[in-house]
Design a protein around this motif. Sequence first.
Motif, PDB file in Angstrom:
ATOM      1  N   ALA A  44      13.243  -4.651  -2.071  1.00  0.00           N
ATOM      2  CA  ALA A  44      14.658  -4.700  -1.671  1.00  0.00           C
ATOM      3  C   ALA A  44      14.995  -6.046  -1.023  1.00  0.00           C
ATOM      4  O   ALA A  44      16.137  -6.508  -1.101  1.00  0.00           O
ATOM      5  CB  ALA A  44      14.979  -3.557  -0.723  1.00  0.00           C
ATOM      6  N   SER A  45      13.988  -6.677  -0.408  1.00  0.00           N
ATOM      7  CA  SER A  45      14.262  -7.961   0.269  1.00  0.00           C
ATOM      8  C   SER A  45      14.622  -9.063  -0.739  1.00  0.00           C
ATOM      9  O   SER A  45      15.159 -10.099  -0.353  1.00  0.00           O
ATOM     10  CB  SER A  45      13.068  -8.377   1.144  1.00  0.00           C
ATOM     11  OG  SER A  45      11.997  -8.827   0.323  1.00  0.00           O
ATOM     12  N   PHE A  46      14.335  -8.828  -2.025  1.00  0.00           N
ATOM     13  CA  PHE A  46      14.705  -9.815  -3.058  1.00  0.00           C
ATOM     14  C   PHE A  46      16.088  -9.537  -3.660  1.00  0.00           C
ATOM     15  O   PHE A  46      16.590 -10.329  -4.448  1.00  0.00           O
ATOM     16  CB  PHE A  46      13.673  -9.825  -4.198  1.00  0.00           C
ATOM     17  CG  PHE A  46      12.378 -10.485  -3.829  1.00  0.00           C
ATOM     18  CD1 PHE A  46      12.192 -11.854  -4.004  1.00  0.00           C
ATOM     19  CD2 PHE A  46      11.338  -9.743  -3.293  1.00  0.00           C
ATOM     20  CE1 PHE A  46      10.998 -12.466  -3.659  1.00  0.00           C
ATOM     21  CE2 PHE A  46      10.143 -10.336  -2.945  1.00  0.00           C
ATOM     22  CZ  PHE A  46       9.965 -11.697  -3.120  1.00  0.00           C
ATOM     23  N   GLU A  47      16.686  -8.397  -3.313  1.00  0.00           N
ATOM     24  CA  GLU A  47      17.967  -8.048  -3.954  1.00  0.00           C
ATOM     25  C   GLU A  47      19.099  -9.037  -3.659  1.00  0.00           C
ATOM     26  O   GLU A  47      19.878  -9.346  -4.569  1.00  0.00           O
ATOM     27  CB  GLU A  47      18.358  -6.605  -3.588  1.00  0.00           C
ATOM     28  CG  GLU A  47      17.495  -5.607  -4.342  1.00  0.00           C
ATOM     29  CD  GLU A  47      17.827  -4.157  -4.043  1.00  0.00           C
ATOM     30  OE1 GLU A  47      17.209  -3.276  -4.678  1.00  0.00           O
ATOM     31  OE2 GLU A  47      18.698  -3.907  -3.175  1.00  0.00           O
ATOM     32  N   PRO A  48      19.198  -9.556  -2.413  1.00  0.00           N
ATOM     33  CA  PRO A  48      20.255 -10.570  -2.195  1.00  0.00           C
ATOM     34  C   PRO A  48      20.100 -11.769  -3.137  1.00  0.00           C
ATOM     35  O   PRO A  48      21.089 -12.284  -3.665  1.00  0.00           O
ATOM     36  CB  PRO A  48      20.075 -10.967  -0.731  1.00  0.00           C
ATOM     37  CG  PRO A  48      19.416  -9.776  -0.107  1.00  0.00           C
ATOM     38  CD  PRO A  48      18.527  -9.202  -1.163  1.00  0.00           C
ATOM     39  N   GLN A  49      18.834 -12.182  -3.367  1.00  0.00           N
ATOM     40  CA  GLN A  49      18.601 -13.302  -4.311  1.00  0.00           C
ATOM     41  C   GLN A  49      19.061 -12.919  -5.728  1.00  0.00           C
ATOM     42  O   GLN A  49      19.589 -13.752  -6.466  1.00  0.00           O
ATOM     43  CB  GLN A  49      17.121 -13.636  -4.378  1.00  0.00           C
ATOM     44  CG  GLN A  49      16.598 -14.430  -3.205  1.00  0.00           C
ATOM     45  CD  GLN A  49      15.115 -14.741  -3.411  1.00  0.00           C
ATOM     46  OE1 GLN A  49      14.720 -15.301  -4.421  1.00  0.00           O
ATOM     47  NE2 GLN A  49      14.303 -14.363  -2.448  1.00  0.00           N
ATOM     48  N   ALA A  50      18.830 -11.651  -6.092  1.00  0.00           N
ATOM     49  CA  ALA A  50      19.240 -11.206  -7.439  1.00  0.00           C
ATOM     50  C   ALA A  50      20.763 -11.248  -7.555  1.00  0.00           C
ATOM     51  O   ALA A  50      21.307 -11.658  -8.591  1.00  0.00           O
ATOM     52  CB  ALA A  50      18.712  -9.798  -7.704  1.00  0.00           C
ATOM     53  N   PRO A  84       0.781  -1.242   0.000  1.00  0.00           N
ATOM     54  CA  PRO A  84       0.000   0.000   0.000  1.00  0.00           C
ATOM     55  C   PRO A  84       0.811   1.288   0.000  1.00  0.00           C
ATOM     56  O   PRO A  84       0.342   2.298  -0.501  1.00  0.00           O
ATOM     57  CB  PRO A  84      -0.840  -0.108   1.284  1.00  0.00           C
ATOM     58  CG  PRO A  84      -0.181  -1.150   2.110  1.00  0.00           C
ATOM     59  CD  PRO A  84       0.555  -2.054   1.200  1.00  0.00           C
ATOM     60  N   THR A  85       2.032   1.292   0.545  1.00  0.00           N
ATOM     61  CA  THR A  85       2.783   2.563   0.613  1.00  0.00           C
ATOM     62  C   THR A  85       4.093   2.428  -0.162  1.00  0.00           C
ATOM     63  O   THR A  85       4.624   1.322  -0.318  1.00  0.00           O
ATOM     64  CB  THR A  85       3.143   2.920   2.069  1.00  0.00           C
ATOM     65  OG1 THR A  85       4.021   1.896   2.578  1.00  0.00           O
ATOM     66  CG2 THR A  85       1.906   3.038   2.937  1.00  0.00           C
ATOM     67  N   PRO A  86       4.657   3.574  -0.607  1.00  0.00           N
ATOM     68  CA  PRO A  86       5.946   3.510  -1.311  1.00  0.00           C
ATOM     69  C   PRO A  86       7.032   2.850  -0.452  1.00  0.00           C
ATOM     70  O   PRO A  86       7.834   2.069  -0.959  1.00  0.00           O
ATOM     71  CB  PRO A  86       6.289   4.972  -1.585  1.00  0.00           C
ATOM     72  CG  PRO A  86       5.014   5.722  -1.470  1.00  0.00           C
ATOM     73  CD  PRO A  86       4.125   4.938  -0.550  1.00  0.00           C
ATOM     74  N   GLU A  99       9.130  -0.410  -1.444  1.00  0.00           N
ATOM     75  CA  GLU A  99      10.606  -0.346  -1.495  1.00  0.00           C
ATOM     76  C   GLU A  99      11.217  -1.473  -0.675  1.00  0.00           C
ATOM     77  O   GLU A  99      12.070  -2.218  -1.156  1.00  0.00           O
ATOM     78  CB  GLU A  99      11.086   0.981  -0.872  1.00  0.00           C
ATOM     79  CG  GLU A  99      10.935   2.172  -1.755  1.00  0.00           C
ATOM     80  CD  GLU A  99      12.140   2.344  -2.648  1.00  0.00           C
ATOM     81  OE1 GLU A  99      13.258   2.390  -2.125  1.00  0.00           O
ATOM     82  OE2 GLU A  99      11.936   2.410  -3.872  1.00  0.00           O
ATOM     83  N   ASP A 100      10.770  -1.551   0.606  1.00  0.00           N
ATOM     84  CA  ASP A 100      11.370  -2.531   1.516  1.00  0.00           C
ATOM     85  C   ASP A 100      11.142  -3.940   0.999  1.00  0.00           C
ATOM     86  O   ASP A 100      12.025  -4.788   1.059  1.00  0.00           O
ATOM     87  CB  ASP A 100      10.746  -2.415   2.929  1.00  0.00           C
ATOM     88  CG  ASP A 100      11.195  -1.147   3.615  1.00  0.00           C
ATOM     89  OD1 ASP A 100      12.075  -0.457   3.063  1.00  0.00           O
ATOM     90  OD2 ASP A 100      10.638  -0.843   4.686  1.00  0.00           O
TER      91      ASP A 100
END
Length: 215
Positions: free
Chosen positions: A193-199, A183-185, A189-190
């Motif tokens: 961002a939690s998928f970035e380590p997987q990326a 619901p909120t920016p 974002e958070d």
Amino acid sequence: MSLLHIHASPKGARSASLRLADAFLDEVRRLEPDLEITRLDLFDTDLPEFGADSAIAKFAPLFGETRTPAQEAAWEAVLAQIERLDAADRILLSTPMWNYSIPYRLKHYFDLVLQPRVTFGYDPQKMLHYGMLRNRPVQLILTRSSVLPGDFADFQLPYLKFAFDMMGIRDLSVLAAWRTTRPTPEAREDYIASFEPQARDAAAAFLARPAGKPD
Ligand SMILES: Cc1cc2nc3c(=O)[nH]c(=O)nc-3n(C[C@H](O)[C@H](O)[C@H](O)COP(=O)(O)O)c2cc1C
């Protein structure tokens, strides 16, 4: 060595799939600084129309027809897209799910590059398609709101697998982020961002796979 990044969200800096693709590519650049990376942003590129001239040109050799100059020009534009794809030793494709499938611009792209006698052939004995491009690593970065990978309504991942497989490109890895609608920016974002380590982990695994070696 080259990497082609095909991207299929129109949302620019607000795109979740682009954010994960950028995390992936930052790690790729860190690990392999000499890799030549180019981006094909499908919502920012004038893809050639696939209209009457292209559709007739597509089957002209099969029907023993000679292409008109307009059909030949349309066909050259199609071949240019295929050449660009085939020149890449590695491919990254980042895309959201749209209406359980892929955004229309990405379908347009596959309508250009999936061509009989160029990227795939057909064996009438076995009644099967076979790929005509060399196999190479492809990383898919997929985002969607509600549909889990493997869900019966997931027409995004199965289509992409099939489309690449038709061309002979079978070395696919998948990173899928779902429940991306928050619901909120800040929450969006958070969460993304939690998928970035997987990326980043996916980038290391991707580079470890042999690039574009002939079958
Ligand atoms: C036109 C449109 C259609 C969508 N259809 C679906 C859908 O069928 N299923 C789903 O789970 N999410 C759907 N979504 C949500 C997006 O897949 C999701 O927000 C994704 O994270 C967006 O990625 P992006 O920010 O890179 O564009 C849709 C979004 C849009 C704009």
